[in-house]
Write a protein that holds these residues in place. Structure first.
Motif, PDB file in Angstrom:
ATOM      1  N   SER A 399      11.482  38.753  -2.966  1.00 11.79           N
ATOM      2  CA  SER A 399      11.198  37.417  -2.620  1.00 11.79           C
ATOM      3  C   SER A 399      12.356  36.682  -1.756  1.00 11.79           C
ATOM      4  O   SER A 399      12.316  36.311  -0.764  1.00 11.79           O
ATOM      5  CB  SER A 399      10.979  36.575  -3.817  1.00 11.79           C
ATOM      6  OG  SER A 399      11.952  37.008  -4.943  1.00 11.79           O
ATOM      7  N   TRP A 400      13.449  36.739  -2.648  1.00 14.29           N
ATOM      8  CA  TRP A 400      14.785  35.861  -2.020  1.00 14.29           C
ATOM      9  C   TRP A 400      15.067  36.468  -0.543  1.00 14.29           C
ATOM     10  O   TRP A 400      15.519  35.628   0.056  1.00 14.29           O
ATOM     11  CB  TRP A 400      15.848  35.939  -3.106  1.00 14.29           C
ATOM     12  CG  TRP A 400      15.314  35.076  -4.515  1.00 14.29           C
ATOM     13  CD1 TRP A 400      14.645  36.027  -5.378  1.00 14.29           C
ATOM     14  CD2 TRP A 400      15.262  33.746  -4.772  1.00 14.29           C
ATOM     15  NE1 TRP A 400      14.415  35.303  -6.652  1.00 14.29           N
ATOM     16  CE2 TRP A 400      14.706  33.672  -6.133  1.00 14.29           C
ATOM     17  CE3 TRP A 400      15.687  32.821  -3.971  1.00 14.29           C
ATOM     18  CZ2 TRP A 400      14.530  32.601  -6.938  1.00 14.29           C
ATOM     19  CZ3 TRP A 400      15.473  31.662  -4.701  1.00 14.29           C
ATOM     20  CH2 TRP A 400      14.908  31.476  -5.789  1.00 14.29           C
ATOM     21  N   LEU A 401      15.585  37.601  -0.558  1.00 18.32           N
ATOM     22  CA  LEU A 401      16.110  38.168   0.499  1.00 18.32           C
ATOM     23  C   LEU A 401      15.162  38.346   1.780  1.00 18.32           C
ATOM     24  O   LEU A 401      15.460  37.706   2.876  1.00 18.32           O
ATOM     25  CB  LEU A 401      16.591  39.580   0.468  1.00 18.32           C
ATOM     26  CG  LEU A 401      17.916  39.629  -0.588  1.00 18.32           C
ATOM     27  CD1 LEU A 401      18.115  40.909  -1.100  1.00 18.32           C
ATOM     28  CD2 LEU A 401      19.126  38.855   0.009  1.00 18.32           C
ATOM     29  N   PRO A 402      13.870  38.531   1.859  1.00 12.94           N
ATOM     30  CA  PRO A 402      13.153  38.306   2.725  1.00 12.94           C
ATOM     31  C   PRO A 402      12.856  36.814   3.166  1.00 12.94           C
ATOM     32  O   PRO A 402      12.881  36.632   4.371  1.00 12.94           O
ATOM     33  CB  PRO A 402      11.749  38.675   2.390  1.00 12.94           C
ATOM     34  CG  PRO A 402      12.123  39.732   1.138  1.00 12.94           C
ATOM     35  CD  PRO A 402      13.234  39.081   0.641  1.00 12.94           C
ATOM     36  N   ALA A 403      12.809  35.727   2.161  1.00  8.21           N
ATOM     37  CA  ALA A 403      12.941  34.440   2.463  1.00  8.21           C
ATOM     38  C   ALA A 403      14.118  34.080   3.315  1.00  8.21           C
ATOM     39  O   ALA A 403      14.039  33.351   4.323  1.00  8.21           O
ATOM     40  CB  ALA A 403      12.687  33.683   1.422  1.00  8.21           C
ATOM     41  N   ALA A 404      15.414  34.675   2.825  1.00 13.44           N
ATOM     42  CA  ALA A 404      16.518  34.238   3.665  1.00 13.44           C
ATOM     43  C   ALA A 404      16.464  34.907   4.936  1.00 13.44           C
ATOM     44  O   ALA A 404      16.821  34.421   5.995  1.00 13.44           O
ATOM     45  CB  ALA A 404      17.782  34.979   2.967  1.00 13.44           C
ATOM     46  N   ALA A 405      15.998  36.203   5.226  1.00 13.05           N
ATOM     47  CA  ALA A 405      15.855  36.822   6.531  1.00 13.05           C
ATOM     48  C   ALA A 405      14.934  36.051   7.347  1.00 13.05           C
ATOM     49  O   ALA A 405      15.254  35.718   8.417  1.00 13.05           O
ATOM     50  CB  ALA A 405      15.166  38.083   6.291  1.00 13.05           C
ATOM     51  N   ASN A 406      13.821  35.400   6.917  1.00 15.49           N
ATOM     52  CA  ASN A 406      12.791  34.623   7.806  1.00 15.49           C
ATOM     53  C   ASN A 406      13.667  33.413   8.135  1.00 15.49           C
ATOM     54  O   ASN A 406      13.078  32.718   9.163  1.00 15.49           O
ATOM     55  CB  ASN A 406      11.763  34.260   6.894  1.00 15.49           C
ATOM     56  CG  ASN A 406      10.811  35.622   6.756  1.00 15.49           C
ATOM     57  OD1 ASN A 406      10.772  36.557   7.603  1.00 15.49           O
ATOM     58  ND2 ASN A 406      10.128  35.790   5.699  1.00 15.49           N
ATOM     59  N   ALA A 407      14.629  32.883   7.407  1.00 13.03           N
ATOM     60  CA  ALA A 407      15.293  31.715   7.632  1.00 13.03           C
ATOM     61  C   ALA A 407      16.439  31.854   8.396  1.00 13.03           C
ATOM     62  O   ALA A 407      17.139  31.018   8.932  1.00 13.03           O
ATOM     63  CB  ALA A 407      15.570  30.900   6.585  1.00 13.03           C
ATOM     64  N   GLY A 408      16.825  33.319   8.985  1.00  8.88           N
ATOM     65  CA  GLY A 408      17.860  33.559   9.880  1.00  8.88           C
ATOM     66  C   GLY A 408      18.991  34.316   9.570  1.00  8.88           C
ATOM     67  O   GLY A 408      19.933  34.640  10.005  1.00  8.88           O
TER      68      GLY A 408
END
Length: 779
Positions: A399-408
């Motif tokens: 959850s957290w790291l994929p969301a961070a990746a999607n935000a750059g």
């Protein structure tokens, strides 16, 4: 996201090649293996043993028949006679997988500890040393199995602390290795390292930064560098990236997609856990379990999502940290829970979870389901300890790291931070990045191959803000290596030390199936009136994790008990420790040294928790109960014959004769036998008094910790903590800590949600500062 389909089992993760076993001499190996052989030997009927007493433990025909008949009586699915004989006769030392794991275990032991072990082995290999250490003039490696077994038994009872400690180390090594590697044992108990209906969930494709080989330091620039990808660092990464800031997350661990999970136990210990799953306190009293992979502890924890209680928040506020009683802190808690879909709505409790819930109800105690961070999914998974393949648990890598990746956000795995970099202009320190060593995967994407064949590069990450979130054991060490001198760094270590208990029931449980920890009893959490006490919880049922401390009285007893483990449950009394220890770097290796021994105050609470757990198990019908206390025998429930004159409501009720006497049993019946005494059963009450008198102290009892907190504690001033209420270090500007190390004291609950909420708060403050700096006019 990508989905790996049509896999019948996880893709195996290879282990590193074993190094030559020259770290012990040939004689030292002979002594060590002779001791291990005596813990779980080949057991044969005397007439069949012939002259093999050196490598086989002989029992009489009557002992064998009694053992098999008892096994058939106690097990719902006992092995047939041939399999039972094979199981007893099997010798772990003849199993190559067992031997490799023993050698790997010794290889992983810190050099200093291994030298001490080698010295003891060398001493007892001599005749004089053997006489002093074993009571026999003949060295132990030349003794038959039954003598070696008797020596280990005597060590467990010795008043000289060194011998129980050595004995426990040998017992643990043998039991752990056996429970991970014996194929017939696995077959008979029905344990599989991956479920039959294995279907890996979706995995996120992390695009990790890569670097070419070269002598110069590689430089990466960003707004914020986050050291650690666990529950604290991952939350910071998402919050900051979504706020529009450049973020780089670095971690010494590597990422493993769901197609490689759950791992076999040897691989999981190698690649998912700190210190290869072998971290202990300096005195050996506590075994510490901590994550060390991409996603940190959030990748191997058990989904429990409890929020800190009011008395803990008030305690922290009373120390000058008023934030913890504000509604804003509650907003942080709710925000992280909402993002992961934390809920107790769709939990399917397994047997041991229901023992907590139903037993507590019968005893008038408070118990409840534990909310899970599973997005509302049932998540009937017992494998999270070895890596969760379902992707239902909404941990950092899901959850957290994929969301961070999607935000750059950008990521670097295999990066071990050596120091925080500072600009020291004008007499003050300002964090400007981190320096570390990056080790690539090999050309095939593996991490088990020698580092000499992979790219190693020094990497500097330049940043405007540095957030340290590499865990309670490593965050203080990074600050120390970086030159910080605050006296609280490394101090105030809390571990939530745990006492354990196994209980066997008349049901075929297979406890490794289903959610690991979905219920909790809270009645005993405030035993001192100041928020210190214990919670009663179920625990992981991966066989080696609940059998490694299962009491060993003799080889036959332990081997027979282990065979019954599919009918066992494991429970923990997890204390909110008042008293603390410290962590500091090993002067030779730089690795964390954990100076911690549970205090008498905290051990008293753990004992109260074990007594309460025993009552829960008894009231729920446990046939046998084993506290992990060496001097206390198991409690065996007596099945009494009911009197013919006794009125019964159900004429078909069981009227079997007595099966076995329990510890402390008087054997006398009274008029009180006409009612169900429950936990007032005289046999049980007498046994509880035995447990209470014995107490829990090392080395007779060892403890476990899966929660580490406090070594960079938050304080209202530099004299009271390492960081301030906003997570900023008192000693340097633009440096923050955002993991469980900032807890002012033990959280009293599984710390994930508290950790994440604090990280959310810290990250939002960092974001505000960055935005203010951007908006300032430049001259």
């Amino acid at each position: 996201m990508s989905v790996i389909r049509h896999l019948a089992a996880p893709i195996p993760t290879q282990l590193p090649e074993l190094k030559p076993d020259t770290y012990l001499s040939e004689t030292q190996w002979q002594v060590l293996l002779a001791l291990i052989d005596a813990v779980i030997p080949s057991i044969v009927v005397g007439s069949e043993a012939e002259d093999q007493e050196k490598s086989q433990l002989r029992i009489s025909q009557s002992q064998y028949v009694e053992a098999y008949e008892r096994t058939k009586r106690l097990m719902k699915q006992p092995p047939d006679c041939d399999k039972f004989r094979q199981y007893l006769e099997a010798r772990p030392l003849d199993n190559p997988r067992f031997m490799r794991l023993i050698k790997r275990t010794i290889q992983r032991v810190p050099d200093g500890t291994r030298k001490q072990l080698g010295a003891v082995l060398s001493i007892i290999a001599t005749r004089v040393g053997s006489l002093a250490g074993t009571g026999y003039y003949t060295p132990i490696q030349e003794q038959p199995v039954h003598v070696r077994e008797a020596i280990i038994q005597s060590w467990n009872q010795s008043w000289l602390t060194v011998w129980p400690i050595i004995g426990k180390s040998i017992l643990k090594m043998a039991k752990v290795s056996f429970a991970q590697t014996d194929p017939l044992f696995m077959e008979l108990i029905g344990y599989k390292e991956a479920p039959d209906d294995y279907r890996p969930g979706p995995s996120f494709r992390f695009d990790f930064l890569q670097f070419e080989a070269g002598p110069e330091v590689e430089t990466v620039e960003t707004d914020v560098v986050v050291v650690g990808s666990g529950c604290g660092g991952a939350v910071c990464a998402k919050v900051l990236a979504e706020a529009g800031h450049g973020v780089v997350v670095v971690d010494k661990g590597y990422y493993f997609p769901t197609s490689r999970l759950p791992m076999a136990t040897e691989a999981a210990n190698e690649f998912l856990y700190e210190g290869n799953g072998m971290v202990q306190s300096a005195d050996g009293s506590v075994t510490i379990v901590a994550g060390s992979c991409w996603g940190g502890g959030g990748s191997i924890n058990w989904s429990v999502s409890l929020q800190p209680q009011g008395f803990v928040r008030q305690e922290w506020a009373d120390q000058g940290l008023g934030f913890f009683t504000t509604q804003e802190f509650q907003h942080c808690l709710d925000r992280v829970c909402d993002f992961m879909g934390v809920s107790d709505a769709n939990i399917r409790h397994n047997h041991r979870a229901n023992v907590i819930l139903n037993g507590s109800k019968k005893l008038g105690w408070s118990a409840k389901p534990c909310p899970q961070n599973t997005g509302g999914a049932e998540h009937y998974c017992g494998n999270c300890t070895l890596g969760c393949s379902s992707s239902e648990k909404q941990g950092p890598t899901v959850s957290w790291l994929p969301a961070a990746a999607n935000a750059g956000a950008r990521f670097i795995e295999g990066f071990e931070a050596s120091e925080v970099l500072f600009d020291k202009k004008n007499g003050s320190k300002q964090a400007v990045g981190v320096l570390g060593t990056w080790i690539s995967r090999d050309k095939d994407g593996n991490v088990h191959t020698p580092e000499s064949g992979r790219v190693t590069r020094q990497v500097r990450v330049k940043a405007k803000k540095v957030i340290v979130a590499c865990g309670t054991l490593h965050s203080p060490l990074l600050l120390m290596r970086s030159g910080l001198k605050n006296p609280h760094i490394g101090k105030n270590l809390h571990l939530h030390p745990v006492g354990q208990m196994n209980a066997s029931f008349d049901e075929d449980i297979k406890g490794w199936e289903g959610g690991i920890l979905t219920s909790v009893c809270t009645t005993f959490e405030n035993l001192d009136g100041k928020g210190h006490g214990v919670k009663l919880e179920p625990s992981s049922m991966v066989p080696y994790m609940f059998l490694y401390e299962h009491p060993w009285r003799n080889a036959l007893q332990w081997k027979l008990d282990a065979l019954r483990c599919r009918q066992m449950d494991n429970f923990i009394a997890i204390s909110r420790d008042r008293d603390s220890g410290r962590v500091y770097p090993d002067p030779d290796t730089g690795r964390p040294v954990i100076d911690y021994t549970p205090s008498a105050f905290d051990r008293k609470h753990i004992l109260a928790g074990l007594i309460a757990l025993a009552k829960l198990c008894y009231i729920e019908g446990a046939a046998e109960i084993w506290p992990f206390v060496q001097s206390v025998p198991s409690f065996v429930r007596r099945r009494r014959r009911r009197r013919q004159s006794r009125p019964v409501a159900d004429p078909t009720a069981d009227s079997d004769s007595d099966s076995e006497a329990s510890s402390g049993s008087s054997g006398n019946e009274s008029e009180d036998d006409n009612i169900d005494q429950g936990i007032n059963d005289p046999d049980f009450a007498a046994w509880l008094r035995t447990l209470e008198r014995a107490g829990v102290s090392f080395p007779g009892t060892t403890f476990t910790s899966a929660h580490q907190m406090g070594t960079c504690r938050m304080g209202a001033s530099a004299s009271r903590g390492v960081v301030g209420p906003d997570g900023a270090a008192w000693e340097a500007r633009d440096l923050y800590v955002a993991d469980a190390s900032v807890f002012p004291s033990a959280s009293g609950v599984n710390p994930m949600i508290t950790n994440m909420a604090i990280a959310d708060w810290v990250a939002r403050g960092v974001s505000r500062d960055l935005k203010k700096a951007r908006s300032r006019p430049t001259l």
